[in-house]
Enzyme design. Structure first.
Site, mmCIF file in Angstrom:
data_model
loop_
_atom_site.group_PDB
_atom_site.id
_atom_site.type_symbol
_atom_site.label_atom_id
_atom_site.label_comp_id
_atom_site.label_asym_id
_atom_site.label_seq_id
_atom_site.Cartn_x
_atom_site.Cartn_y
_atom_site.Cartn_z
ATOM 1 N N GLY A 209 8.038 25.066 -0.939
ATOM 2 C CA GLY A 209 8.233 24.842 -2.363
ATOM 3 C C GLY A 209 9.125 23.647 -2.604
ATOM 4 N N GLY A 210 10.233 23.901 -3.349
ATOM 5 C CA GLY A 210 11.168 22.816 -3.644
ATOM 6 C C GLY A 210 11.690 22.183 -2.374
ATOM 7 N N GLY B 10 -10.459 -10.176 4.749
ATOM 8 C CA GLY B 10 -9.396 -9.639 3.903
ATOM 9 C C GLY B 10 -8.268 -9.048 4.728
ATOM 10 N N ALA B 11 -8.617 -8.506 5.896
ATOM 11 C CA ALA B 11 -7.601 -7.911 6.753
ATOM 12 C C ALA B 11 -6.670 -8.969 7.332
ATOM 13 C CB ALA B 11 -8.257 -7.112 7.877
#
Lengths: 467, 71
Positions: free
Chosen positions: A135-136, A360-361
């Protein structure tokens, strides 16, 4: 039985003071909050001589559940770490917010998240998850820079019981949030440790690397032949780890080794100084960048920049991984994070192209255009939009279609040679300034070290959002 | 416990250097794939005995396809 052994037997291993003694240098622990029923304890001490602040869940009280008083302890630890500029390490073993306290405990846990975010990028934050962090307590570690998971560590937002009652899925805590899912699938955990003791060792190494970066001693950097670690065939994939191990003074600490393994992110030292390495690993996915690896590298780059850790980028990348899966997985959005991370980074960042950098890499791996401090390449490295053969297949599609099939491969090769002359290859890349220098593999360590040493010491002014 | 080795990406199977029943060490090449114009060895992680081989040279495998089972 010795008195010390008897004492250890009497003490609960979940006692935060016992955990502090395991984590800090012997005899250096000084508590900065009271031993009480808050479920949390904080201390200062040293790690390999470097001052570090820590807090630990007290799992002997309500399973380490976090209430108002326990959260106050964490705030105290953070205020101290921010004032002194030390790394802050959390030793987690907590079921989450204290139910009996109701909303006030949620409010207190939220205040912990807020101070972690304020501290982000200012002091290194490391989490060691020893037991459950539910949880938290799951989002506490998640907000920090590095999460280390021990064998008993479990991280999840909702536990097996809730999952079963809501969705009907039968799953145990191990499969829900243990080392396998978080080390391999989710990317929540940076380091999976085989024992709790090993988790402390990794936390100590990382606290020292980030808390005591030291200065680069050029005289101590010896040169070795890194080129011998590449296979003979340029088409053959290989594991990049041995190359990084030799590039650094000694093997570093790899973050996210099993998640998105086509990019390696590692903290280590060069010439005694802490550096971060980002490297394509051709053994996995051919070294292609994809959505997960771009995101992993982006977060690492931003962490290093925030703490002033220089970056070494080892490039051997055939491109972005093509496919519907990648596009739908947001490779455009998540890949953009890496472009953003490098382009905004102010630390020294040295790029080394070992074999190839395509498309692009090429840009995403800290190209000159993104503001690289220095771009080096080994002789024979290829820097191009794509491989020459692939390029002529597109550029000369019609002409190739007219060639009889048995001659096509030969014509492709001829056209590819011609294309390389025109497009220019490595020499052209040097001429237009996108590669600063071609170096022999035997000069790699000294050339990178010199480039880092010559760059001004800078540090990015930003937090480290868990991308 | 059996370990299923699966393809990480779309690829051509170039060669399968192991056969069922063979003992393999960590780091042994189980299958050699070709993808992105590269030869990518699929290495054994844990070591053990090859229980099943599911591919042969010339085949195209998709991401997630079962290649080899190590027991």
């Amino acid at each position: 039985m010795s008195a010390a052994a008897a004492e250890t037997l009497e003490r609960d291993p979940r006692d935060p003071q016992v955990r502090f003694e395991h984590f800090f240098d012997p005899g250096s622990v000084e508590l900065i909050t009271e031993v009480d029923r808050s479920g949390m304890l904080a201390a200062v001490g040293t790690v390999e001589g470097t001052p570090v602040t820590a807090f630990a869940s007290d799992a002997t009280v309500m399973g380490g559940a976090m209430g108002v008083d326990g959260c106050r302890v964490i705030l105290t630890a953070y205020e101290r770490a921010l004032a002194e500029g030390t790394p802050v390490v959390g030793l987690w073993h907590s079921g989450g917010a204290r139910l009996p306290e109701g909303v006030v405990s949620l409010h207190a846990v939220g205040e912990v998240f807020a101070i972690m975010t304020r501290a982000s990028g200012r002091v290194p934050q490391i989490s060691v998850v020893i037991g459950p962090a539910a949880g938290g307590a799951a989002y506490g570690p998640a907000l920090t820079d590095i999460v280390i998971l021990g064998p008993e560590g479990r991280v999840f937002v909702t536990g097996p019981d809730v999952v079963r009652s809501v969705t009907g899925e039968n799953v145990d805590a191990l499969r829900l949030g243990g080392p396998e899912p978080h080390g391999r699938r989710s990317g929540v955990v940076h380091v999976v440790a085989p024992t709790t003791e090993a988790a402390f060792v990794e936390a100590r190494r990382l606290a020292s690397l980030l808390g005591n970066q030291a200065s680069l001693d050029l005289g101590s950097v010896t040169d070795l032949d890194l080129g011998s670690l590449l296979p003979d065939s340029p088409k053959r994939a290989y594991d990049v780890h041995p190359l990084i191990d030799v590039l650094l003074d000694s093997p570093g600490v790899e973050l996210h080794p099993r998640w998105a393994p086509n990019v390696v992110t590692m903290l280590g030292r060069l010439g005694g100084r802490t550096v971060g390495v980002v490297a394509n690993n051709p053994l996995r996915l051919g070294g292609c960048l994809d959505s997960s690896s771009a995101e992993k590298a982006a977060r690492f780059v931003r962490m290093c920049d925030a703490f002033g850790v220089p970056l070494i980028v080892v490039v051997d990348v055939p491109g972005y991984l093509p496919g519907v899966g990648q596009e739908w997985d947001g490779v455009v959005r998540r890949g953009a994070k890496l472009l953003h991370a490098f382009a905004e980074a102010t630390v020294a960042r040295v790029t080394l192209v070992t074999r190839k950098a395509y498309g692009g890499a090429y840009i995403a791996m800290n190209a000159r255009s993104l503001g690289a401090t220095r771009v080096l390449a080994w002789p024979g490295a290829e820097v191009a939009v794509m491989g020459a053969v692939a390029a002529v297949r597109i550029l000369h599609r019609r002409r190739l279609a007219e060639v009889p099939e048995e001659n096509r491969a030969l014509v492709e090769l001829e056209l590819a040679e011609e294309h390389e002359k025109l497009a220019g290859g490595l020499a052209r890349a040097v001429e237009i300034g996108v590669i600063d220098e071609i170096i022999e593999p035997t000069q790699t360590r000294s050339a990178i070290a010199a480039a880092i040493a010559a760059a001004p010491a800078r540090r990015g002014q930003h937090g480290n959002i868990p991308l | 416990m059996a370990e299923e080795i699966r393809a990480e990406m779309v690829a051509n199977v170039l060669s399968v250097p192991v056969t069922a029943g063979e003992r393999v060490e960590p780091g042994t090449t189980l299958v050699l794939l070709e993808s992105m114009k590269m030869e990518i060895p699929v290495l054994c992680e844990g070591g053990g005995t090859v229980r099943e081989v599911h591919v042969e040279p010339g085949e195209v495998v998709q991401e997630g396809d079962l290649l080899v089972v190590i027991g």
